[in-house]
Design a protein around this motif. Structure first.
Motif, PDB file in Angstrom:
ATOM      1  N   LEU A   1       0.779  -1.584  -0.094  1.00  0.00           N
ATOM      2  CA  LEU A   1       0.184   0.150   0.155  1.00  0.00           C
ATOM      3  C   LEU A   1       0.711   1.289  -0.099  1.00  0.00           C
ATOM      4  CD1 LEU A   1      -2.886  -1.295   2.460  1.00  0.00           C
ATOM      5  CD2 LEU A   1      -2.843  -1.307   0.395  1.00  0.00           C
ATOM      6  N   VAL A   2       1.997   1.306   0.612  1.00  0.00           N
ATOM      7  CA  VAL A   2       3.009   2.061   0.597  1.00  0.00           C
ATOM      8  C   VAL A   2       3.952   2.486  -0.613  1.00  0.00           C
ATOM      9  CG1 VAL A   2       4.919   3.262   1.081  1.00  0.00           C
ATOM     10  CG2 VAL A   2       2.753   1.786   2.538  1.00  0.00           C
ATOM     11  N   LYS A   3       3.893   3.454  -1.453  1.00  0.00           N
ATOM     12  CA  LYS A   3       4.248   3.419  -3.570  1.00  0.00           C
ATOM     13  C   LYS A   3       5.990   3.812  -3.454  1.00  0.00           C
ATOM     14  CE  LYS A   3       0.228   4.265  -5.579  1.00  0.00           C
ATOM     15  NZ  LYS A   3      -0.621   5.552  -7.067  1.00  0.00           N
ATOM     16  N   ALA A   4       6.388   3.068  -3.672  1.00  0.00           N
ATOM     17  CA  ALA A   4       8.123   2.646  -3.157  1.00  0.00           C
ATOM     18  C   ALA A   4       8.438   4.895  -4.000  1.00  0.00           C
ATOM     19  CB  ALA A   4       8.659   2.608  -4.437  1.00  0.00           C
ATOM     20  N   LYS A   5       9.340   5.410  -2.516  1.00  0.00           N
ATOM     21  CA  LYS A   5      10.004   6.038  -2.605  1.00  0.00           C
ATOM     22  C   LYS A   5       8.992   7.459  -2.646  1.00  0.00           C
ATOM     23  CE  LYS A   5      13.802   4.494  -5.469  1.00  0.00           C
ATOM     24  NZ  LYS A   5      15.074   4.256  -6.605  1.00  0.00           N
ATOM     25  N   ARG A   6       7.733   7.497  -2.518  1.00  0.00           N
ATOM     26  CA  ARG A   6       6.777   7.818  -1.875  1.00  0.00           C
ATOM     27  C   ARG A   6       6.522   8.356  -0.822  1.00  0.00           C
ATOM     28  NH1 ARG A   6       2.148   8.708  -6.381  1.00  0.00           N
ATOM     29  NH2 ARG A   6       1.922  10.445  -5.096  1.00  0.00           N
ATOM     30  N   ASN A   7       7.008   9.930  -0.072  1.00  0.00           N
ATOM     31  CA  ASN A   7       6.366   9.982   1.397  1.00  0.00           C
ATOM     32  C   ASN A   7       5.145  10.916   1.376  1.00  0.00           C
ATOM     33  OD1 ASN A   7       9.265   9.367   1.637  1.00  0.00           O
ATOM     34  ND2 ASN A   7      10.257  11.051   1.505  1.00  0.00           N
ATOM     35  N   ARG A   8       4.449  10.530   0.821  1.00  0.00           N
ATOM     36  CA  ARG A   8       2.917  10.743   0.637  1.00  0.00           C
ATOM     37  C   ARG A   8       1.949   9.794   0.662  1.00  0.00           C
ATOM     38  NH1 ARG A   8       1.465  14.606  -4.048  1.00  0.00           N
ATOM     39  NH2 ARG A   8       4.285  15.258  -3.684  1.00  0.00           N
ATOM     40  N   VAL A   9       0.623   9.649   1.500  1.00  0.00           N
ATOM     41  CA  VAL A   9      -0.371   9.071   2.044  1.00  0.00           C
ATOM     42  C   VAL A   9      -1.350   9.870   1.633  1.00  0.00           C
ATOM     43  CG1 VAL A   9      -1.672   7.453   3.600  1.00  0.00           C
ATOM     44  CG2 VAL A   9       0.924   7.324   3.644  1.00  0.00           C
ATOM     45  N   ASN A  10      -2.803   8.989   0.642  1.00  0.00           N
ATOM     46  CA  ASN A  10      -3.394   9.526  -0.019  1.00  0.00           C
ATOM     47  C   ASN A  10      -4.537   9.177   1.091  1.00  0.00           C
ATOM     48  OD1 ASN A  10      -6.862   9.072  -1.019  1.00  0.00           O
ATOM     49  ND2 ASN A  10      -5.857  10.409  -2.395  1.00  0.00           N
ATOM     50  N   ILE A  11      -5.354  10.482   2.103  1.00  0.00           N
ATOM     51  CA  ILE A  11      -5.890  10.337   3.142  1.00  0.00           C
ATOM     52  C   ILE A  11      -7.293   9.437   2.974  1.00  0.00           C
ATOM     53  CG2 ILE A  11      -7.407  11.628   4.354  1.00  0.00           C
ATOM     54  CD1 ILE A  11      -5.546  14.174   4.058  1.00  0.00           C
ATOM     55  N   LEU A  12      -8.040   9.315   1.786  1.00  0.00           N
ATOM     56  CA  LEU A  12      -9.496   8.828   1.466  1.00  0.00           C
ATOM     57  C   LEU A  12      -9.088   7.123   1.437  1.00  0.00           C
ATOM     58  CD1 LEU A  12     -11.107  10.906  -1.470  1.00  0.00           C
ATOM     59  CD2 LEU A  12     -12.234  10.392   1.233  1.00  0.00           C
ATOM     60  N   LYS A  13      -7.689   6.771   1.371  1.00  0.00           N
ATOM     61  CA  LYS A  13      -7.717   5.347   0.634  1.00  0.00           C
ATOM     62  C   LYS A  13      -7.018   5.041   2.365  1.00  0.00           C
ATOM     63  CE  LYS A  13      -5.913   5.699  -4.464  1.00  0.00           C
ATOM     64  NZ  LYS A  13      -4.809   5.295  -5.417  1.00  0.00           N
ATOM     65  N   PHE A  14      -6.244   6.054   2.729  1.00  0.00           N
ATOM     66  CA  PHE A  14      -6.460   5.472   4.565  1.00  0.00           C
ATOM     67  C   PHE A  14      -7.155   5.667   5.105  1.00  0.00           C
ATOM     68  CE2 PHE A  14      -5.225   7.344   8.449  1.00  0.00           C
ATOM     69  CZ  PHE A  14      -4.333   6.434   9.047  1.00  0.00           C
ATOM     70  N   LEU A  15      -7.957   6.106   5.213  1.00  0.00           N
ATOM     71  CA  LEU A  15      -9.803   5.956   5.774  1.00  0.00           C
ATOM     72  C   LEU A  15     -10.085   5.204   5.441  1.00  0.00           C
ATOM     73  CD1 LEU A  15     -10.370   9.442   5.776  1.00  0.00           C
ATOM     74  CD2 LEU A  15      -8.898   8.681   7.481  1.00  0.00           C
ATOM     75  N   LYS A  16     -10.095   4.111   4.430  1.00  0.00           N
ATOM     76  CA  LYS A  16     -11.168   2.803   3.946  1.00  0.00           C
ATOM     77  C   LYS A  16     -10.273   1.807   4.774  1.00  0.00           C
ATOM     78  CE  LYS A  16     -12.568   5.199   0.139  1.00  0.00           C
ATOM     79  NZ  LYS A  16     -13.305   4.749  -1.170  1.00  0.00           N
ATOM     80  N   LEU A  17      -8.942   1.825   4.682  1.00  0.00           N
ATOM     81  CA  LEU A  17      -8.045   0.565   5.425  1.00  0.00           C
ATOM     82  C   LEU A  17      -8.900   0.255   6.924  1.00  0.00           C
ATOM     83  CD1 LEU A  17      -4.758   1.924   4.051  1.00  0.00           C
ATOM     84  CD2 LEU A  17      -6.058  -0.048   3.330  1.00  0.00           C
ATOM     85  N   HIS A  18      -8.023  -0.982   7.128  1.00  0.00           N
ATOM     86  CA  HIS A  18      -8.837  -1.473   8.718  1.00  0.00           C
ATOM     87  C   HIS A  18      -7.565  -1.227  10.224  1.00  0.00           C
ATOM     88  CE1 HIS A  18      -8.233  -4.068  12.105  1.00  0.00           C
ATOM     89  NE2 HIS A  18      -9.526  -4.879  12.061  1.00  0.00           N
ATOM     90  N   PRO A  19      -8.165  -0.787  10.586  1.00  0.00           N
ATOM     91  CA  PRO A  19      -6.673   0.270  11.850  1.00  0.00           C
ATOM     92  C   PRO A  19      -5.625   0.151  11.936  1.00  0.00           C
ATOM     93  CG  PRO A  19      -8.828   1.112  13.466  1.00  0.00           C
ATOM     94  CD  PRO A  19      -9.390  -0.366  11.847  1.00  0.00           C
ATOM     95  N   ALA A  20      -5.663  -1.388  11.880  1.00  0.00           N
ATOM     96  CA  ALA A  20      -3.655  -2.052  12.512  1.00  0.00           C
ATOM     97  C   ALA A  20      -3.319  -1.730  10.939  1.00  0.00           C
ATOM     98  CB  ALA A  20      -4.326  -3.277  11.858  1.00  0.00           C
ATOM     99  N   MET A  21      -3.723  -2.013   9.746  1.00  0.00           N
ATOM    100  CA  MET A  21      -3.096  -1.546   8.339  1.00  0.00           C
ATOM    101  C   MET A  21      -3.037   0.376   8.259  1.00  0.00           C
ATOM    102  SD  MET A  21      -2.743  -4.584   6.781  1.00  0.00           S
ATOM    103  CE  MET A  21      -1.703  -3.537   5.451  1.00  0.00           C
ATOM    104  N   GLN A  22      -3.602   0.831   8.847  1.00  0.00           N
ATOM    105  CA  GLN A  22      -3.548   2.246   8.890  1.00  0.00           C
ATOM    106  C   GLN A  22      -1.946   2.658   9.383  1.00  0.00           C
ATOM    107  OE1 GLN A  22      -6.473   3.954  10.775  1.00  0.00           O
ATOM    108  NE2 GLN A  22      -7.914   4.023   9.114  1.00  0.00           N
ATOM    109  N   ARG A  23      -2.130   1.953  10.802  1.00  0.00           N
ATOM    110  CA  ARG A  23      -0.901   2.248  12.139  1.00  0.00           C
ATOM    111  C   ARG A  23      -0.139   1.550  11.018  1.00  0.00           C
ATOM    112  NH1 ARG A  23      -3.586   1.551  17.206  1.00  0.00           N
ATOM    113  NH2 ARG A  23      -5.060   3.643  17.413  1.00  0.00           N
ATOM    114  N   LEU A  24       0.170   0.325   9.934  1.00  0.00           N
ATOM    115  CA  LEU A  24       1.943  -0.157   9.802  1.00  0.00           C
ATOM    116  C   LEU A  24       1.835   1.464   8.874  1.00  0.00           C
ATOM    117  CD1 LEU A  24       0.780  -3.587   9.921  1.00  0.00           C
ATOM    118  CD2 LEU A  24       2.908  -2.651  10.516  1.00  0.00           C
ATOM    119  N   VAL A  25       0.954   1.162   7.998  1.00  0.00           N
ATOM    120  CA  VAL A  25       0.644   1.735   6.479  1.00  0.00           C
ATOM    121  C   VAL A  25       2.307   4.104   7.350  1.00  0.00           C
ATOM    122  CG1 VAL A  25       0.055   3.854   5.552  1.00  0.00           C
ATOM    123  CG2 VAL A  25      -0.527   1.722   5.248  1.00  0.00           C
ATOM    124  N   LEU A  26       1.624   4.081   8.073  1.00  0.00           N
ATOM    125  CA  LEU A  26       1.971   5.357   8.820  1.00  0.00           C
ATOM    126  C   LEU A  26       3.250   4.862   9.211  1.00  0.00           C
ATOM    127  CD1 LEU A  26      -1.105   6.867  11.432  1.00  0.00           C
ATOM    128  CD2 LEU A  26      -0.473   7.483   8.925  1.00  0.00           C
TER     129      LEU A  26
END
Length: 321
Positions: free
Chosen positions: A241-266
């Protein structure tokens, strides 16, 4: 036998394969001596090469003799030794002595491994270290990654950190050295309750063994191993879910994730900039979540080690300030 247990750990976790060059970190203490002798014994049957690295932290008057001891050991076993020296006490004026010593040692090992083109760096963490680490993290507060404890194998800056003794108890190490008549160097600070780990080792674990569970160390180690597998699976999913070499996270896509995945993405986003998530606490993650859910655009959260997060209309951006 201890050598069978270590060989099983190497095989089970794929720690070493034929043709590898393994750099063993040897302080001269009991754990690292046991690691060295066992790796030396297994090197022929598995088919790998071995070299030794030793860092003199210059924290004790006898530290120079430790380096001489390790050099002599390498000569005796026919294993090349690389010695480094750094005045950790002088650096410690800028922060925690334990953390600075650990970082200095890791930097030294990575530099040596790169210089000799070693694929693996072997550390002597054992089952007791695993139990102590898990308890330390529970008491300080931790998430799933912290409960996974010390992993048998970990990729770091293009190298593999391996821990062949992770299923071996300290009592087994001491018995092995006694049987082989191997006398380790003694660091007296290991017997002083001036560090958090020493207090866990000398006070809390004996209490838990006596009053609650005689096999508490094994129980904590087994728990950590099980959680490590769970975390590894979730981490692999988060990496997609975390695109290589990009230091940004799309908010709408992030909010659709399970909380466990959200925290791992962060955590992965932070680690990409910082190199790790050391010093990132539950409170930091909650603050980023609050940034996403409640705070206005252009709000900023400052994290340790010079990392910040800013909220934009469609993304949150991670950057070095």
């Amino acid at each position: 036998m201890i050598i069978d247990k270590v060989k099983d750990t190497i095989t089970r976790h794929g720690l070493i394969k034929r043709g590898d060059l393994v750099l063993a970190a040897v302080s001269g203490g009991a754990d690292s001596l046991c690691l060295l002798y066992l790796l030396h014994a297994l090197s022929l049957s598995i088919g790998f090469k071995l070299k030794i690295a030793h860092l003199d932290h210059m924290l004790r008057e006898s530290s120079g003799k430790d380096a001489q001891f390790v050099r002599g050991l390498g000569s005796k076993l026919g294993i090349p030794v690389i010695i480094g020296r750094i005045n950790v006490g002088r650096l410690a004026k800028k922060g925690s002595l334990e953390e600075i010593a650990r970082n200095a040692r890791l930097e030294f090992l990575l530099k040596v491994a790169k210089g000799i083109k070693a694929e693996k760096i072997a550390l002597a963490h054992n089952l007791d270290d695993q139990a102590e680490t898990v308890l330390m993290r529970i008491l300080r507060g931790t998430g799933l990654y912290g409960l996974a404890g010390i992993l048998p194998k970990r990729k770091l800056y293009g190298f593999e950190i391996i821990r062949p003794l992770i299923r071996v108890q300290r009592s087994e190490i001491e018995a092995f050295l006694k049987q082989k008549k191997i006398r380790p160097r003694i660091d007296r600070t290991n017997f002083q309750d001036i560090y958090f780990r020493n207090k866990i080792r000398h006070k809390l674990i004996p209490l838990l063994k006596k009053e609650y569970n005689p096999a508490v160390k094994e129980a904590l180690s087994n728990m950590a191993e099980g959680i490590a597998f769970d975390y590894d699976y979730l981490n692999q999913q988060a990496l997609r879910l975390v695109k290589a070499k990009r230091n940004r996270v799309n908010i709408l896509k992030f909010l659709k994730l399970h909380p466990a995945m959200q925290r791992l993405v962060l955590r992965l986003s932070i680690s990409r900039l910082q190199g790790s998530t050391r010093r990132i606490t539950f409170a930091h993650i909650r603050e980023i979540e609050d940034l996403i859910l409640k705070r206005p655009v252009n709000s900023i959260v400052d994290l340790p080690k010079g990392i910040s997060v800013v909220k934009k209309p469609k993304n949150i951006l991670f950057y070095r300030r």
